[in-house]
Design an enzyme around this catalytic site. Sequence first.
Site, short mmCIF file in Angstrom:
data_model
loop_
_atom_site.label_atom_id
_atom_site.label_comp_id
_atom_site.label_asym_id
_atom_site.label_seq_id
_atom_site.Cartn_x
_atom_site.Cartn_y
_atom_site.Cartn_z
N ASP A 39 0.86 -1.17 0.00
CA ASP A 39 0.00 0.00 0.00
C ASP A 39 0.91 1.24 0.00
O ASP A 39 2.13 1.14 0.13
CB ASP A 39 -0.97 0.00 1.18
CG ASP A 39 -2.18 0.90 0.89
OD1 ASP A 39 -2.12 1.69 -0.08
OD2 ASP A 39 -3.18 0.84 1.63
C1 BGC Z 1 -4.96 3.36 0.11
C2 BGC Z 1 -5.14 2.35 -0.99
C3 BGC Z 1 -5.02 3.03 -2.33
C4 BGC Z 1 -3.67 3.69 -2.40
C5 BGC Z 1 -3.40 4.36 -3.74
C6 BGC Z 1 -3.71 4.18 -0.07
O1 BGC Z 1 -3.67 5.24 0.81
O2 BGC Z 1 -4.94 2.69 1.34
O3 BGC Z 1 -6.37 1.70 -0.86
O4 BGC Z 1 -5.22 2.11 -3.36
O5 BGC Z 1 -3.58 4.67 -1.39
O6 BGC Z 1 -4.16 5.47 -3.92
#
Ligand code: BGC
Length: 739
Positions: free
Chosen positions: A286
């Site tokens: 993530d």
């Molecule tokens: C989130 C993810 C997301 C990623 C990219 C993160 O902060 O937890 O779910 O896909 O950002 O935007």
Amino acid sequence: MKAIHLFSTCLSLLAGMISVSAQPLTPRQRADRLLEKMTLEEKIGQMNQISDKSKLTGPVTERGFSSLAELVEKGMAGSLLNVTDPKAIRAYQEAALRSRLGIPLIFGLDVIHGMRTIAPIPLGEAASFDLEAIERSARWAATETAASGIHWTFAPMVDVCVDARWGRVMEGAGEDPYYGSAVARARVKGFQGDDLSAANTIMACCKHFAAYGAAVSGKDYNSVDMSRGHFYNYYMPPYKAAAEAGVATFMNAFNDFDGVPCTGNAFLLQELLRERWQYPGFVVSDWNSVGEMVPHGYAADRREAAAAAADAGCDMEMCSLCYFDHLKELVESGRVPEKKIDDAVRRILTAKFALGLFDDPMRYCDTLRMRRTVLSDEIRAAARDMAKRSVVLLKNDRRVLPLPADIRSIALVGPLCDSQTDMKGGWAGEGVVDSIVTLRRALTDRGYTVHFAEGYDPATGRERDTGAAIRAARSSDAVIVAVGERASDSGEAKSRGELNLPAGQQELVKKLVDTGKPVVVLVMGGRPLIFNGIRECAPAILFTWWLGTEAGNAMCDVIFGEYNPSGKLPMTFPAHMGQLPIYYYHKSTGRPADPAKSHTTRFIDIENDPAYPFGYGLSYTTFSVSAPRLEKAVLAPGEETRALVTVTNTGERAGEEVVQLYVRDRFASVTRPVKELRGFRKVMLAPGESRTLEFPVTKEQLGFYTNDGKFVVEPGDFDIMAGNSSDNLLRTTLTVTQQ
Ligand code: BGC
């Protein structure tokens, strides 16, 4: 220099084409061949995912690059996220093709409920209990996304959550592992179809692995602590279902699990994903989650964090650049085996071949197709269909709804009725705001005389200009009032300690009801909310979530009875904050709750019962659901049977009902919940029509995971229950014998 790059790119593309025509290689075989040609730097380059600086969906990472294109041209990025301008996508892809081996980039984006045309928030869609509609909605999102140059969505989020304080419940399918698994399969199928290289499909990403929805006290990013048995039975199933449905990628979760951050968690990434499930796709971290192993207190520095993530099997790093800075040295010093890198890169390249990117790297960059596809009538119609199916009718006394045809003037109260930004819902960054049909606009388009009044301040919820709202009500045939939270109050980093609607909103509703006019309350929000005052006084309540581009039209379809509401709650709605976390599949305990008795599992100051249970939702008609009848009431181990349930439309309108099957294993070696959803069917019935539905009763329905992860069916008695809500069930008994 550029000319040489271009030449080698052409050569490698040609080589790819020749080998394809001579002997059709699988994406995996093609990846293997390419891997042999790659230097260590080039391999590590594929493991980097970098965000466009203009659209950050997380905290700013440690360093921006002066020229991202230059980095791409050096083969130092495998994927970019948050690049949404088709011209920029094309330019970056051209830069990637100029790299030594001409390996194309994957472009990723959070397409959570639509790209430009916005569908209801995922929790709203889940309320439809309509898997075909959910799959269709994901396919339309994929169609618009692929036409806009993007290959990969970071969805579906399949995290089970029983605590509505967590703002990200809006992105999931609610509290139930069985239903969540079904929705996960539908969404994966919708996004990916059968062929990742098709023009209307994209790669999906199952997130967040694992148990992110169980953050303590619903506080985003908080720790997760649960027994393995609990994880296997209630949190793991949707991830497993997505893997089995062939989801192309997985994303790590921010939280720790068993004290180890998920991004470096070998139990999750090695033992479960790779070994037990034999998952072939790739795993992305993530946002920043590799680097965040340092503040977690797990890795001493970013170098150690890179080592832990690569060792555990995190194939691509989103944003924190620990791989970028340290992986080469970690491999050269023997700290991380090169085989780990090869495995990761092979998986990433396999996905690129499967997407068809090597055969035609610009296949997704077709502006003509984009113009034809985006916000097309067909996609808007599909968004409206999904939206009306997502609405849940919570109360309808005196049959206030649907509003009668002879109504001419409507008092429309509440700023949410006229807010395009709110109707769009969270996580819909690329949604075209101007195209969103608010309720006010939809009513006006239908020719109603609309007397609009704000009634409360959208920022504080305090009453504002109540007099105007009351006057509007008095001079109209009916009142529609929208209350709730703002769309920006749910989503990532939007945990809330208070889910009660502001007193101002609730008092305003009471005053409107006191005018004696028929009042319809629309509660809008991204999560279960508490509104006991409104529950008591309002005759008609619809929960509308955030319905997207066609929100206003879909609400009108329901309010005027052109569509008979059929949604059911995918999460328990609490009656008090103190009940959280709350879910229907709780255990009996040694002292089962008895409101009349002390020393039982209950509160002394609030009741245990929720405001609305899981699976609840009314219709403009009524239904009866029979007790289940078993084809065989006694089963030998391994035998299966079917439960027959008759559902009848006992009212005067055609309508759809969601018939639900629950199971309870009365005694087991591990205590089991008082009920667990194990089947559901949504059926349309004409007035007076009956249908008998068959539900399989197999190992899947009767079994559970032991604490060491074995799925077993234990002999003994089971309650098999059927009904149209988790609190409205009739039961029969099934016995599984010892021999
Ligand atoms: C989130 C993810 C997301 C990623 C990219 C993160 O902060 O937890 O779910 O896909 O950002 O935007």
